[in-house]
Motif scaffolding. Structure first.
Motif, mmCIF file in Angstrom:
data_model
loop_
_atom_site.group_PDB
_atom_site.id
_atom_site.type_symbol
_atom_site.label_atom_id
_atom_site.label_comp_id
_atom_site.label_asym_id
_atom_site.label_seq_id
_atom_site.Cartn_x
_atom_site.Cartn_y
_atom_site.Cartn_z
ATOM 1 N N ARG A 35 37.009 45.627 38.141
ATOM 2 C CA ARG A 35 35.996 47.076 37.907
ATOM 3 C C ARG A 35 34.698 46.830 37.553
ATOM 4 O O ARG A 35 34.391 45.569 36.754
ATOM 5 C CB ARG A 35 37.089 47.487 36.908
ATOM 6 C CG ARG A 35 38.291 48.229 37.193
ATOM 7 C CD ARG A 35 39.056 48.849 36.227
ATOM 8 N NE ARG A 35 40.141 49.341 36.691
ATOM 9 C CZ ARG A 35 41.432 48.931 36.627
ATOM 10 N NH1 ARG A 35 41.634 47.910 36.236
ATOM 11 N NH2 ARG A 35 42.397 49.525 37.294
ATOM 12 N N CYS A 79 43.446 40.004 40.682
ATOM 13 C CA CYS A 79 42.932 40.847 39.679
ATOM 14 C C CYS A 79 42.163 42.074 40.242
ATOM 15 O O CYS A 79 41.971 42.362 41.557
ATOM 16 C CB CYS A 79 41.637 40.105 39.029
ATOM 17 S SG CYS A 79 41.953 38.745 38.072
ATOM 18 N N GLN A 80 42.216 43.164 39.596
ATOM 19 C CA GLN A 80 41.606 44.435 40.132
ATOM 20 C C GLN A 80 40.217 44.217 39.540
ATOM 21 O O GLN A 80 39.907 44.206 38.251
ATOM 22 C CB GLN A 80 42.080 45.523 39.540
ATOM 23 C CG GLN A 80 41.499 47.014 39.818
ATOM 24 C CD GLN A 80 41.072 47.187 41.484
ATOM 25 O OE1 GLN A 80 42.182 47.471 42.035
ATOM 26 N NE2 GLN A 80 39.990 47.348 41.616
ATOM 27 N N PHE A 83 46.499 43.515 37.746
ATOM 28 C CA PHE A 83 46.824 44.585 38.654
ATOM 29 C C PHE A 83 48.175 45.440 37.654
ATOM 30 O O PHE A 83 48.249 46.720 37.621
ATOM 31 C CB PHE A 83 47.452 44.337 39.987
ATOM 32 C CG PHE A 83 46.300 43.823 40.783
ATOM 33 C CD1 PHE A 83 45.614 45.000 41.349
ATOM 34 C CD2 PHE A 83 46.087 42.729 41.410
ATOM 35 C CE1 PHE A 83 44.568 44.955 42.217
ATOM 36 C CE2 PHE A 83 45.234 42.387 42.302
ATOM 37 C CZ PHE A 83 44.337 43.460 42.677
ATOM 38 N N ASP A 120 52.726 46.281 41.850
ATOM 39 C CA ASP A 120 51.410 46.543 42.011
ATOM 40 C C ASP A 120 50.658 45.573 43.311
ATOM 41 O O ASP A 120 49.883 46.066 43.895
ATOM 42 C CB ASP A 120 50.394 46.523 40.901
ATOM 43 C CG ASP A 120 51.271 47.351 39.723
ATOM 44 O OD1 ASP A 120 50.785 48.729 40.023
ATOM 45 O OD2 ASP A 120 51.701 47.085 38.663
ATOM 46 N N MET A 121 51.336 44.521 43.302
ATOM 47 C CA MET A 121 50.628 43.572 44.223
ATOM 48 C C MET A 121 51.957 42.771 44.769
ATOM 49 O O MET A 121 52.871 42.413 44.200
ATOM 50 C CB MET A 121 49.575 42.710 43.864
ATOM 51 C CG MET A 121 50.128 41.678 42.768
ATOM 52 S SD MET A 121 48.506 40.636 42.606
ATOM 53 C CE MET A 121 48.224 39.840 44.342
ATOM 54 N N LYS A 164 49.957 48.875 48.355
ATOM 55 C CA LYS A 164 50.153 47.739 47.249
ATOM 56 C C LYS A 164 48.977 46.376 47.616
ATOM 57 O O LYS A 164 48.898 46.455 48.942
ATOM 58 C CB LYS A 164 51.247 47.225 47.282
ATOM 59 C CG LYS A 164 52.374 48.417 46.733
ATOM 60 C CD LYS A 164 53.911 48.036 46.579
ATOM 61 C CE LYS A 164 54.712 49.262 46.275
ATOM 62 N NZ LYS A 164 55.976 48.914 46.548
ATOM 63 N N ARG A 165 48.442 45.989 46.814
ATOM 64 C CA ARG A 165 47.449 44.818 46.945
ATOM 65 C C ARG A 165 48.349 43.650 47.498
ATOM 66 O O ARG A 165 49.736 43.326 47.100
ATOM 67 C CB ARG A 165 46.933 44.447 45.898
ATOM 68 C CG ARG A 165 45.900 45.493 45.104
ATOM 69 C CD ARG A 165 45.248 46.229 46.011
ATOM 70 N NE ARG A 165 44.060 47.156 45.605
ATOM 71 C CZ ARG A 165 44.212 48.461 45.441
ATOM 72 N NH1 ARG A 165 45.248 49.101 46.161
ATOM 73 N NH2 ARG A 165 43.227 49.142 45.274
ATOM 74 N N TYR A 223 37.441 41.720 35.496
ATOM 75 C CA TYR A 223 38.713 41.117 36.344
ATOM 76 C C TYR A 223 40.064 41.326 35.495
ATOM 77 O O TYR A 223 40.385 40.712 34.761
ATOM 78 C CB TYR A 223 38.518 39.594 36.936
ATOM 79 C CG TYR A 223 37.414 39.379 37.478
ATOM 80 C CD1 TYR A 223 37.260 39.502 39.135
ATOM 81 C CD2 TYR A 223 36.113 38.962 37.237
ATOM 82 C CE1 TYR A 223 36.299 39.180 39.725
ATOM 83 C CE2 TYR A 223 35.097 38.740 37.671
ATOM 84 C CZ TYR A 223 35.097 38.982 38.999
ATOM 85 O OH TYR A 223 33.991 38.753 40.019
ATOM 86 N N ASP A 224 40.364 42.720 36.047
ATOM 87 C CA ASP A 224 41.509 43.219 35.117
ATOM 88 C C ASP A 224 42.875 42.928 36.090
ATOM 89 O O ASP A 224 42.829 42.810 37.027
ATOM 90 C CB ASP A 224 41.593 44.630 35.052
ATOM 91 C CG ASP A 224 40.485 45.085 34.125
ATOM 92 O OD1 ASP A 224 39.955 44.339 33.286
ATOM 93 O OD2 ASP A 224 39.933 46.197 34.075
ATOM 94 N N ASN A 228 49.024 39.785 34.736
ATOM 95 C CA ASN A 228 50.110 40.229 35.200
ATOM 96 C C ASN A 228 51.560 39.842 34.821
ATOM 97 O O ASN A 228 51.482 38.568 34.367
ATOM 98 C CB ASN A 228 50.170 39.987 36.894
ATOM 99 C CG ASN A 228 48.816 40.557 37.445
ATOM 100 O OD1 ASN A 228 48.377 41.819 37.441
ATOM 101 N ND2 ASN A 228 47.837 39.546 37.857
#
Length: 465
Positions: A454, A451-452, A131, A208-209, A231-232, A128-129, A159
């Motif tokens: 991955r 989170c992004q 954004f 980014d979000m 954008k998220r 869970y990275d 973030n």
């Protein structure tokens, strides 16, 4: 008393007491052409912030919670003076943010830890990275709680954050950021002030979000503006929450909830009860109890210890509410309590009976202290009418337990309460369905929205992550 217009952008943004019209204070407006520089500063600070572990970030924020508690009376007074809610509620809002900080940040840090899945000779690591840069845009009705809900999970997730609070309540948001920034590296959390131009510049900028709480219309504009960059988004939008009261309900409990949830914060709550559907056979008994409960609410200035309801935050909001009431009356609704014209931004708690879906007050979000009661013949009709809306944030049903649970599962809101409020247990996310939201926040599932995700898959025998 002075009735206020929405402020216009100048070099400073002034905040006025909605009860009296008195100036509370002012903050410098962020020029719209400088918003990109603010975002760039957040972008530059983000790699070092993300390099810390989630728990390190959480631990850095814990002293801010203690500082908020220590300043709760001071900040609560600022909050109430510029928003209008009773002083005890303003102090309580600050206290809640501060006292719960340590538990909240630990929960977020745990939620964003990697997860492991194994099978078929492989191992998948779910990371869970962050954004990158999160824009948080918040409303005026809970002017420290709403920033808190957006800023804290964004930060703990790694973030950096740029907060744009409502132009109606800039002072308390500014103080909130000052407290947190005592414990954060420079550039990790910044605040900008202004109106539409600043909000549009933030949404259009290199973020980014976007986490937004506000009206459906504003959310639609943000979604459209964010679309080119994909954008998220987390959008918590308006609603038209129903409350269903059926045979077998505890009428005292149901009426107490309906009154409080219609009138608290002068009805300026995203999950306010805006439509009440009562089964015909128990209607009279319920209305008697609703009238009793409504009489317990007293209107006044935030510093009036006898008042438990303050004013509308601005003149435009009052005008919208009264226009809906007059429209309903012209179409046959009856005023059973309240409905008197008051000075300034005050609106009297009002009960309307005999409302229907031909009236705007049963279709369009009100955001004011009006309890609208309609009669239904049975549970099926109640469900049909409750779901006859474009919104879907909260809903509540009171009745015999088994019946009420079945009815609850037929409702299209994101959060449903059965013989209680719609607020979930600890760890439950805050969810809007239909046109009440995109994404969700709070609880482990909500924290991960910042989170992004991955997925890194390796052969199971390897030890690398």
């Amino acid at each position: 008393m002075t009735t206020l217009n929405t402020p216009t952008t100048t070099d400073t943004l002034s905040s006025y007491n909605p009860s009296t019209g008195d100036l509370v204070g002012s903050v410098p407006v962020t020029p719209a052409d400088q918003v990109d520089a603010v975002i760039a500063k957040a972008r530059a600070a983000q790699p070092a912030w993300a390099a810390l572990s989630a728990q390190e970030r959480a631990d850095m924020l814990k002293p801010a919670g203690e500082a908020l508690v220590a300043k709760a009376e001071e900040l609560g007074r600022i909050l109430s003076l510029e928003q209008g809610k009773p002083l005890a509620e303003g102090i309580g809002e600050v206290n809640a943010c501060g006292a719960g900080m340590a538990e909240t940040v630990d929960e977020i840090a745990q939620a964003v830890q990697p997860e492991v899945l194994t099978g078929e000779g492989a191992k998948s690591m779910l990371h869970y990275d962050p954004f990158g840069v999160c824009a948080t845009i918040t409303p005026w009705n809970f002017p420290i709680l709403m920033p808190h809900w957006g800023v804290v999970p964004a930060l703990v997730a790694g973030n950096t954050c740029v907060l744009k609070p409502s132009e109606q309540t800039p002072l308390i948001a500014d103080e909130y950021v000052k407290v947190l920034n005592q414990f954060l590296p420079e550039g990790v959390l910044q605040i900008i002030h202004g109106e539409d131009d600043q909000g549009k510049a933030l949404v259009a900028g290199d973020v980014d979000m976007i986490a937004f709480t506000g009206s459906k219309t504003a959310g639609q504009h943000i979604m459209a503006a964010a679309a080119p960059g994909l954008k998220r988004l987390i959008l918590e939008l308006g609603s038209k929450d129903p409350c269903i009261v059926l045979e077998g309900a505890d009428l005292e409990q149901a009426a107490t909830f309906a009154a409080r949830n219609s009138f608290r914060n002068c009805g300026q709550v995203c999950v306010s009860t805006e439509r009440i559907y009562v089964q015909e056979s128990i209607k009279d008994a319920f209305m008697d109890k609703l009238l009793e409960q409504t009489k317990e609410f007293t209107i006044g200035d935030c510093l009036d210890e006898n008042a438990n309801i303050g004013p509308m935050v601005m003149r435009e909001q009052k005008e919208h509410v009264l226009k809906q009431v007059e429209d309903a009356k012209s179409k046959g609704a009856k005023v059973l309590f309240g409905g008197n014209q008051l000075e300034g931004n005050f609106v009297e708690p009002t009960i309307l009976d005999g409302v229907n879906h031909d009236m705007d007050i049963m279709v369009t979000e009100t955001f004011g202290p009006i309890a609208c009661v309609a009669t239904v013949k049975d549970a099926d009709e109640a469900v049909e009418l409750a779901n006859d809306t474009e919104y879907g944030l909260g809903a509540v049903v009171f009745g015999e337990e088994e019946v009420a649970r079945k009815v609850g599962r037929q409702l299209t809101a994101g959060m449903i309460g059965v013989n209680r409020s719609m607020g979930g247990t600890g760890g439950a996310p805050w969810v809007g369905a239909r046109k009440s939201g995109i994404g969700y926040h709070s609880g482990p599932l909500g924290h991960r929205q910042f989170c992004q995700l991955r997925v890194v898959t390796t052969n199971e025998a390897t030890s690398e992550n």
